[in-house]
Design an enzyme around this catalytic site. Structure first.
Site: not given
Ligand SMILES: Cc1cc2nc3c(=O)[nH]c(=O)nc-3n(C[C@H](O)[C@H](O)[C@H](O)COP(=O)(O)OP(=O)(O)OC[C@H]3O[C@@H](n4cnc5c(N)ncnc54)[C@H](O)[C@@H]3O)c2cc1C
Length: 392
Positions: A127, A134, A267, A278, A337, A339, A363-364
């Site tokens: 967590a 995020g 198909r 192609q 592919i 459709g 995961e980032g």
């Molecule tokens: C299905 C799912 C499962 C998840 N499971 C977990 C979990 O088990 N544990 C947990 O802790 N979290 C979990 N998450 C959360 C997930 O790790 C975050 O959604 C993720 O880290 C991105 O954070 P955010 O959604 O707040 O987006 P933000 O951080 O708000 O980012 C929004 C956009 O801005 C971009 N951005 C942000 N900073 C920068 C920067 N410095 N330079 C350029 N672009 C930037 C991002 O790439 C993204 O495109 C989960 C999310 C989902 C959808």
């Protein structure tokens, strides 16, 4: 890079890899869409994974795990990733908790928690993400205050994979303004767990939001040292998470390729199978090449992991970055592919399409991987330059 690249499994591991693949095809793939629709994971498949020892396979043998070889683990993630990204979320986050505890836990924490995670008797989750935090995860706002006998956690965590059924959470909170990890059992009366529904993908990954209010934990709940929560504990966990997702994306892309080839040869349009057009061949060729490349990058990271080489951090980010982007493209092209059939939920590619998009965020995100890759790449360049200057 000086690392042995020809990776092979031992004979016994090769048999296990075959069993894993058969398990995914037989016991996961046929049911994955119904779990997706129900937005719930079948407890029976979790029991099957535990029974085979695969859920806690990465835990040290001393605590009931298998210390599984990274290549076999990669093959496991690939097999499960072909069948169900949601299910892959379980060994991913469960493994993140295991790795964090195995690396940073005290002997007492390891002895108490690892055996139950290794056996699958208890589920672990990770967590970090919050409503306001995020990608900038070092800035978590959940607070831990010392109470004299332990700590009190206050704050919220969002979208925690398998949080709905987890028994133990690795939680990152601020202690005296330093990101610090804590081990919190789901039974803590100060922790409220709310299921999250209706996400784009990973719909049966039992996501939950966590609310910590007067959540009292004892002094020995700290995992690692104060201040280590993001840099060390989350670092270890996320490196594992990226490795699993990268391999899982290879599996997902392979699933897209198989479905596309199958459909394109059956198909017929304009008097011949669409595989003979192609423009369709171009999509298939790109899917095939990208999947090979993604697997190659995963193998590179696996070789470094096996060797315990610190460059694994950068290579795992590279593999996750490329494989998730490729999986997203492959799933888009697979829908193309197939459709209209690709847009319906009667097959797998519509689910692949939704799940693959999510892998570019978890995961980032791809942008965060780009930052990590560039930072490590520049660091390596400076190091090599200094080395050349001192040993011309
Ligand atoms: C299905 C799912 C499962 C998840 N499971 C977990 C979990 O088990 N544990 C947990 O802790 N979290 C979990 N998450 C959360 C997930 O790790 C975050 O959604 C993720 O880290 C991105 O954070 P955010 O959604 O707040 O987006 P933000 O951080 O708000 O980012 C929004 C956009 O801005 C971009 N951005 C942000 N900073 C920068 C920067 N410095 N330079 C350029 N672009 C930037 C991002 O790439 C993204 O495109 C989960 C999310 C989902 C959808």
């Amino acid at each position: 890079m000086g690392i042995e690249r020809s990776l092979e499994l031992s004979n016994s591991d090769a048999l296990v890899a075959e069993e894993m693949e058969a398990f995914a095809q037989r016991e996961v793939l046929p049911y994955a869409s119904s779990w997706d629709k129900a937005e719930a994971m079948d407890p029976e498949v979790i029991r099957s994974l535990s029974k085979r020892g695969w859920l806690g396979a990465l835990a040290p043998e001393a605590y009931g795990g298998q210390d599984m070889d990274p290549l076999l683990w990669g093959r496991f993630c690939e097999s499960i990733g072909t069948a169900s990204s949601s299910l892959l979320g379980l060994p991913t986050v469960h493994g993140m908790a295991i790795q964090a505890i195995a690396r940073w836990g005290t002997d007492a924490q390891k002895e108490t928690v690892l055996p139950m995670l290794a056996s699958g008797e208890a589920i672990g989750a990770f967590a970090l993400t919050e409503p306001e935090v995020g990608s900038d995860a070092a800035n978590v706002q959940t607070v831990a205050e010392a109470t004299g006998s332990g700590f009190r956690l206050t704050g919220r965590k969002r979208w925690i994979t398998f949080g709905n059924i987890a028994n133990w959470f690795v939680v990152v909170a601020r202690l005296e303004d330093k990101p610090t990890a804590f081990l919190v059992p789901s039974t803590n009366s100060g922790l409220k767990i709310t299921p999250v529904k209706d996400m784009l993908g990973f719909r049966s990954a039992e996501l939950a939001n966590l609310h910590f209010e007067n959540c009292e934990v004892t002094e020995d709940a700290i995992l690692g040292r104060p201040g280590f929560g993001f840099s060390h504990v989350a670092g270890t966990a996320l490196d594992h998470g990226r490795f699993c997702i990268a391999w899982g994306c290879v599996g997902l892309a392979q699933g897209c390729l198989s479905a596309s080839m199958e459909h394109a040869q059956e198909r017929e349009q304009f008097g011949k199978p669409i595989s003979e057009h192609q423009l369709i061949q171009r999509l298939i060729a790109d899917m095939l090449v990208g999947t090979r490349a993604a697997r190659g990058l995963c193998l590179e990271a696996t070789a470094l992991k096996r060797a315990g080489d610190p460059r694994v951090i950068m290579e795992t980010s590279i593999a996750k970055y490329y494989a998730s982007q490729h999986a997203a493209k492959a799933s888009r092209d697979a829908v193309q592919i197939l459709g209209g059939t690709g847009c319906s939920s009667e097959g797998h590619v519509e689910r692949y399409f939704r799940d693959a998009k999510v892998t570019e965020i978890i995961e980032g995100s791809s942008q965060i991987q780009q930052l990590i890759i560039a930072r490590h790449g520049l660091m390596q360049h400076r190091k090599e330059k200094r080395k050349k200057a001192t040993n011309p």
